[in-house]
Design a protein around this motif. Structure first.
Motif, PDB file in Angstrom:
ATOM      1  N   ASP A   1       0.813 -33.814  13.324  1.00  0.00           N
ATOM      2  CA  ASP A   1       1.055 -35.063  14.020  1.00  0.00           C
ATOM      3  C   ASP A   1       2.548 -35.210  14.273  1.00  0.00           C
ATOM      4  OD1 ASP A   1       0.842 -37.541  15.152  1.00  0.00           O
ATOM      5  OD2 ASP A   1       0.563 -38.605  13.254  1.00  0.00           O
ATOM      6  N   VAL A   2       2.882 -35.241  15.579  1.00  0.00           N
ATOM      7  CA  VAL A   2       4.303 -35.329  15.919  1.00  0.00           C
ATOM      8  C   VAL A   2       4.865 -36.706  15.636  1.00  0.00           C
ATOM      9  CG1 VAL A   2       4.105 -33.514  17.652  1.00  0.00           C
ATOM     10  CG2 VAL A   2       3.706 -35.892  18.319  1.00  0.00           C
ATOM     11  N   VAL A   3       4.010 -37.734  15.567  1.00  0.00           N
ATOM     12  CA  VAL A   3       4.493 -39.080  15.301  1.00  0.00           C
ATOM     13  C   VAL A   3       4.916 -39.210  13.849  1.00  0.00           C
ATOM     14  CG1 VAL A   3       3.908 -41.523  15.324  1.00  0.00           C
ATOM     15  CG2 VAL A   3       3.075 -40.019  17.145  1.00  0.00           C
ATOM     16  N   SER A   4       4.064 -38.753  12.934  1.00  0.00           N
ATOM     17  CA  SER A   4       4.388 -38.830  11.507  1.00  0.00           C
ATOM     18  C   SER A   4       5.092 -37.588  11.007  1.00  0.00           C
ATOM     19  CB  SER A   4       3.108 -39.037  10.696  1.00  0.00           C
ATOM     20  OG  SER A   4       2.207 -37.960  10.906  1.00  0.00           O
ATOM     21  N   ASN A   5       5.167 -36.529  11.829  1.00  0.00           N
ATOM     22  CA  ASN A   5       5.859 -35.290  11.484  1.00  0.00           C
ATOM     23  C   ASN A   5       5.257 -34.633  10.235  1.00  0.00           C
ATOM     24  OD1 ASN A   5       7.728 -33.275  11.950  1.00  0.00           O
ATOM     25  ND2 ASN A   5       9.370 -34.261  10.759  1.00  0.00           N
ATOM     26  N   GLN A   6       3.928 -34.591  10.213  1.00  0.00           N
ATOM     27  CA  GLN A   6       3.226 -33.949   9.102  1.00  0.00           C
ATOM     28  C   GLN A   6       1.822 -33.569   9.549  1.00  0.00           C
ATOM     29  OE1 GLN A   6       2.990 -36.754   5.895  1.00  0.00           O
ATOM     30  NE2 GLN A   6       1.839 -38.252   7.082  1.00  0.00           N
ATOM     31  N   PHE A   7       1.173 -32.758   8.735  1.00  0.00           N
ATOM     32  CA  PHE A   7      -0.198 -32.358   9.032  1.00  0.00           C
ATOM     33  C   PHE A   7      -1.156 -33.472   8.604  1.00  0.00           C
ATOM     34  CE2 PHE A   7       1.804 -28.220   9.198  1.00  0.00           C
ATOM     35  CZ  PHE A   7       1.108 -27.581  10.215  1.00  0.00           C
ATOM     36  N   VAL A   8      -2.095 -33.767   9.473  1.00  0.00           N
ATOM     37  CA  VAL A   8      -3.051 -34.855   9.251  1.00  0.00           C
ATOM     38  C   VAL A   8      -4.455 -34.293   9.416  1.00  0.00           C
ATOM     39  CG1 VAL A   8      -3.804 -37.145   9.989  1.00  0.00           C
ATOM     40  CG2 VAL A   8      -1.389 -36.527  10.123  1.00  0.00           C
ATOM     41  N   VAL A   9      -5.354 -34.787   8.587  1.00  0.00           N
ATOM     42  CA  VAL A   9      -6.743 -34.369   8.675  1.00  0.00           C
ATOM     43  C   VAL A   9      -7.389 -35.010   9.901  1.00  0.00           C
ATOM     44  CG1 VAL A   9      -8.984 -34.380   7.515  1.00  0.00           C
ATOM     45  CG2 VAL A   9      -6.880 -34.121   6.185  1.00  0.00           C
ATOM     46  N   GLU A  10      -8.012 -34.203  10.736  1.00  0.00           N
ATOM     47  CA  GLU A  10      -8.680 -34.698  11.938  1.00  0.00           C
ATOM     48  C   GLU A  10     -10.064 -35.245  11.556  1.00  0.00           C
ATOM     49  OE1 GLU A  10      -7.716 -35.138  14.906  1.00  0.00           O
ATOM     50  OE2 GLU A  10      -6.214 -33.678  15.519  1.00  0.00           O
ATOM     51  N   GLU A  11     -10.078 -36.439  10.994  1.00  0.00           N
ATOM     52  CA  GLU A  11     -11.341 -37.042  10.567  1.00  0.00           C
ATOM     53  C   GLU A  11     -12.045 -37.676  11.764  1.00  0.00           C
ATOM     54  OE1 GLU A  11     -12.777 -39.283   6.545  1.00  0.00           O
ATOM     55  OE2 GLU A  11     -10.955 -39.979   7.521  1.00  0.00           O
ATOM     56  N   MET A  12     -13.356 -37.433  11.865  1.00  0.00           N
ATOM     57  CA  MET A  12     -14.115 -37.880  13.022  1.00  0.00           C
ATOM     58  C   MET A  12     -14.326 -39.394  12.984  1.00  0.00           C
ATOM     59  SD  MET A  12     -14.355 -35.021  14.430  1.00  0.00           S
ATOM     60  CE  MET A  12     -14.278 -33.270  14.062  1.00  0.00           C
ATOM     61  N   GLU A  13     -14.183 -40.018  14.169  1.00  0.00           N
ATOM     62  CA  GLU A  13     -14.325 -41.463  14.293  1.00  0.00           C
ATOM     63  C   GLU A  13     -15.578 -41.874  15.058  1.00  0.00           C
ATOM     64  OE1 GLU A  13     -12.241 -44.514  13.677  1.00  0.00           O
ATOM     65  OE2 GLU A  13     -11.799 -43.235  11.980  1.00  0.00           O
ATOM     66  N   ASP A  14     -15.977 -41.113  16.077  1.00  0.00           N
ATOM     67  CA  ASP A  14     -17.125 -41.490  16.889  1.00  0.00           C
ATOM     68  C   ASP A  14     -17.704 -40.241  17.531  1.00  0.00           C
ATOM     69  OD1 ASP A  14     -19.003 -43.174  17.957  1.00  0.00           O
ATOM     70  OD2 ASP A  14     -17.765 -43.860  19.633  1.00  0.00           O
ATOM     71  N   VAL A  15     -18.967 -40.355  18.008  1.00  0.00           N
ATOM     72  CA  VAL A  15     -19.664 -39.229  18.614  1.00  0.00           C
ATOM     73  C   VAL A  15     -20.427 -39.732  19.830  1.00  0.00           C
ATOM     74  CG1 VAL A  15     -21.621 -39.556  17.026  1.00  0.00           C
ATOM     75  CG2 VAL A  15     -21.341 -37.376  18.253  1.00  0.00           C
ATOM     76  N   ILE A  16     -20.490 -38.890  20.884  1.00  0.00           N
ATOM     77  CA  ILE A  16     -21.232 -39.200  22.102  1.00  0.00           C
ATOM     78  C   ILE A  16     -21.691 -37.888  22.727  1.00  0.00           C
ATOM     79  CG2 ILE A  16     -19.228 -39.168  23.616  1.00  0.00           C
ATOM     80  CD1 ILE A  16     -20.440 -41.468  25.176  1.00  0.00           C
ATOM     81  N   TYR A  17     -22.810 -37.946  23.433  1.00  0.00           N
ATOM     82  CA  TYR A  17     -23.311 -36.784  24.170  1.00  0.00           C
ATOM     83  C   TYR A  17     -22.921 -36.971  25.624  1.00  0.00           C
ATOM     84  CZ  TYR A  17     -26.401 -33.005  25.617  1.00  0.00           C
ATOM     85  OH  TYR A  17     -26.913 -31.826  26.128  1.00  0.00           O
ATOM     86  N   HIS A  18     -22.048 -36.070  26.119  1.00  0.00           N
ATOM     87  CA  HIS A  18     -21.470 -36.230  27.456  1.00  0.00           C
ATOM     88  C   HIS A  18     -21.438 -34.870  28.148  1.00  0.00           C
ATOM     89  CE1 HIS A  18     -18.855 -37.570  30.683  1.00  0.00           C
ATOM     90  NE2 HIS A  18     -17.927 -36.685  30.327  1.00  0.00           N
ATOM     91  N   LYS A  19     -22.095 -34.780  29.324  1.00  0.00           N
ATOM     92  CA  LYS A  19     -22.116 -33.579  30.171  1.00  0.00           C
ATOM     93  C   LYS A  19     -22.562 -32.344  29.402  1.00  0.00           C
ATOM     94  CE  LYS A  19     -18.675 -35.186  33.526  1.00  0.00           C
ATOM     95  NZ  LYS A  19     -17.392 -34.907  34.216  1.00  0.00           N
ATOM     96  N   GLY A  20     -23.693 -32.497  28.685  1.00  0.00           N
ATOM     97  CA  GLY A  20     -24.310 -31.348  28.027  1.00  0.00           C
ATOM     98  C   GLY A  20     -23.685 -30.922  26.726  1.00  0.00           C
ATOM     99  N   ALA A  21     -22.795 -31.707  26.149  1.00  0.00           N
ATOM    100  CA  ALA A  21     -22.139 -31.334  24.894  1.00  0.00           C
ATOM    101  C   ALA A  21     -21.861 -32.584  24.087  1.00  0.00           C
ATOM    102  CB  ALA A  21     -20.853 -30.554  25.150  1.00  0.00           C
TER     103      ALA A  21
END
Length: 578
Positions: A356-376
């Protein structure tokens, strides 16, 4: 012989009955109300007298066990008789017969009076007592005929009183129904009276307009539903029948057509339930671990499917969910997939670590939401990046055929410093993918909740740089957005006259709280309403009534779907839902 001695020798009613084998002489004392017979028949009549003895004056039910038989012997003569038929004619004029007032406590609430047993003979006779044994008011022959009160619960139903609404012409009712947008309100019109129901069912139902999502509110006695098409008062609350074992389930998503994702046992018992057809599809409760042969239990937090859930179709329905499947409550959320009808999900995919360039550290990409869009399936993370997964069937096994990270350039969210983002949603609108950001704000002149809308845009960038950017959307341009984890939808304002642009939101602050789910704690449910993009920025509470919290679930949307001719005809016969 003294008076006291004469009273002892004379005996009372009980002594005479014992000397005569249970019956008193017909000429004096109490008349022979029952014929002599065997002991078993007298006992049955005796017990029947206890249950059915009518009363006059005080509430006396024919119980023979008085404290003093001598003090109640006149009651047997004046107050005890087998109930006569209500339509029987008296032998004497009614003016000469003292009529007892009916006692509502002495009637049978379960049914009419039983018929007398075989061998029973009702006597209507004058009963002569010795003058010295009776009070002054009973020294002359009397004859009483007691009519029992009719049962209170078996009275004939009263005919419906005529109403001016009964004479409304059928064509006028059809026109009124056409202006009722809510499906449940149309059902209420069918049950106003028989005349309306007959008139409305005789004509083809008017077209049902497009419907808006209902707010599923986890109330104390089970979920209730608030409908925007019905207004913002008590009439907007719909009570739809929900099975008893699902009334206190945890709801974590929905799908078009009345489908609800729920966990019947909070942490397990995941299923997809259709509240309209009561169809139930069970979902996996465990996820396999690659390093072990044992399965690990998982808790589904948000979910969606690729197509309408159904059975026996060639088009496979695939589900995706954001889950928690580690022994520690504080661990990051993961994702998994399954094929509808299978009780086993594929191995979960852990989150990635991005810089993360804002916090200048590695951040866990934790999922927030899910949707089915254009076959994926698309997953948005806390850093507003998108993880794309395409699935396919290989030899009847579900596998992830393609996965890709869509990296977005960092940018300011709302134009003012340090916003506190609490939720991120993905919405498909006009074939474009939108992200709605929900933030809390403490700036003067701003509401406590602030929403902003962004559209995914592909840009030309040098190699290694983010290829996508979230472009701000200043106005909704004739749209209404309903945001919720796994169930966000967009609706065109032109299909809903009287409504205005806005973002409808839920109180999902504790939607992903695993500790709250495991420990059966309460959820906040009061922060539901509508946000209007400014200027000025306005937050309105448009769902009635207000509810502070719930002890089993957070609120979710109940999505409509399939407003075709078949569903429109079904709207006229869905009375069983109410």
């Amino acid at each position: 012989m003294t008076r006291r001695r004469r009273r002892r020798r004379g005996g009372g009613l009980g002594n005479r009955r014992r000397r005569d084998g249970g019956a008193a002489p017909a000429g004096e004392g109490v008349g022979s109300i029952w014929e002599k017979g065997d002991e078993e028949r007298r006992h049955s009549i005796w017990e029947r007298g206890k249950a059915w003895g009518p009363c006059v004056g005080p509430c006396w039910r024919g119980d023979f066990g008085w404290p003093k038989l001598a003090s109640a012997r006149w009651s047997l003569a004046s107050r005890m008789a087998w109930p006569s038929a209500p339509n029987a004619e008296p032998k004497r004029p009614s003016s000469q017969i003292p009529t007892a007032q009916p006692d509502p406590m002495s009637c049978n609430l379960q049914g009419p009076h039983p018929t007398p047993p075989a061998g029973f003979q009702k006597r209507e006779e004058s009963i002569q007592f010795k003058r010295s044994r009776l009070p002054p008011r009973l020294r002359h022959p009397i004859q009483q005929k007691i009519y029992p009160s009719p049962p209170l619960l078996l009275q004939a139903p009263m005919a419906e009183e005529p109403s001016p609404f009964d004479e409304v012409p059928a064509y006028l009712l059809h026109e009124i129904t056409r202006h009722i947008p809510c499906k449940v309100d149309r059902l209420r019109a069918l049950v106003v009276n028989r005349s309306w129901r007959t008139s409305l069912q005789a004509l083809p139902p008017p077209p049902l307009p497009p419907q808006l999502p209902w707010l599923l509110r986890p109330s104390a006695g089970g979920p209730t539903f608030s409908c925007l098409l019905s207004g913002a008062d008590e009439l907007s609350v719909h009570r739809v029948r929900v099975p008893a074992d699902l009334r206190h389930a945890r709801y974590f998503g929905s799908y078009d057509g009345g489908w609800l994702f729920l966990a019947s046992r909070q942490t397990s018992g995941h299923m997809l339930f259709n509240i309209r057809t009561e169809q139930c599809l069970f979902l996996p409760d465990t996820v396999p671990r690659p390093w072990s042969s044992d399965d690990f239990p998982m808790i589904m937090l948000a979910a969606t499917v690729s197509s309408p859930p159904s059975r026996g179709t060639d088009d496979p329905c695939i589900g995706a969910a954001i889950v928690h499947c580690t022994p520690f409550i504080t661990d990051s959320r993961q994702i998994t997939f399954w094929r509808m009808g299978s009780h086993m999900a594929i191995p979960s995919i852990p989150p990635d670590h991005q810089f993360d360039v804002v916090s200048n550290q590695f951040v866990v990409e934790e999922m927030e939401d899910v949707i089915y869009h254009k076959g994926a399936f698309h997953f948005v993370t806390k850093l507003k990046n998108v993880f794309v997964c395409r699935l396919a069937l290989h030899q009847a096994d579900l596998v992830v055929d393609h996965r890709e990270w869509l990296m977005f350039a960092p940018q300011d969210d709302l134009g003012y410093p340090r916003p506190v983002a609490t939720a991120r949603y993905l919405v498909e609108s006009r074939e474009q993918l939108l992200m709605v950001l929900k933030c809390t704000c403490n700036l003067p002149g701003w509401p406590p909740l602030v929403f902003s809308v962004f559209e995914m845009t592909h840009v030309q960038a040098p190699a290694g740089a983010p290829q996508y950017v979230w472009t701000p959307v200043p106005t909704l341009v004739g749209r209404m957005l309903f945001v919720g984890h796994g169930c966000s939808r967009s609706y065109e304002l032109a299909n809903f006259p009287g409504f205005q642009e806005g973002i409808y939101f839920l109180d999902d602050l504790q939607f992903y709280s695993v500790s709250r789910i495991v420990q059966y704690q309460e959820y906040l449910c009061f922060d539901n309403g509508k946000y209007t993009l400014g200027p000025p920025h306005v937050v309105s509470r448009c769902f009635w009534p207000d509810q502070v919290n719930s002890n089993y679930s957070s609120p979710v949307w109940l999505l409509p779907g399939g407003e075709d001719d078949a569903n429109n005809a079904q709207a006229q016969v869905d009375v069983h839902m109410m």
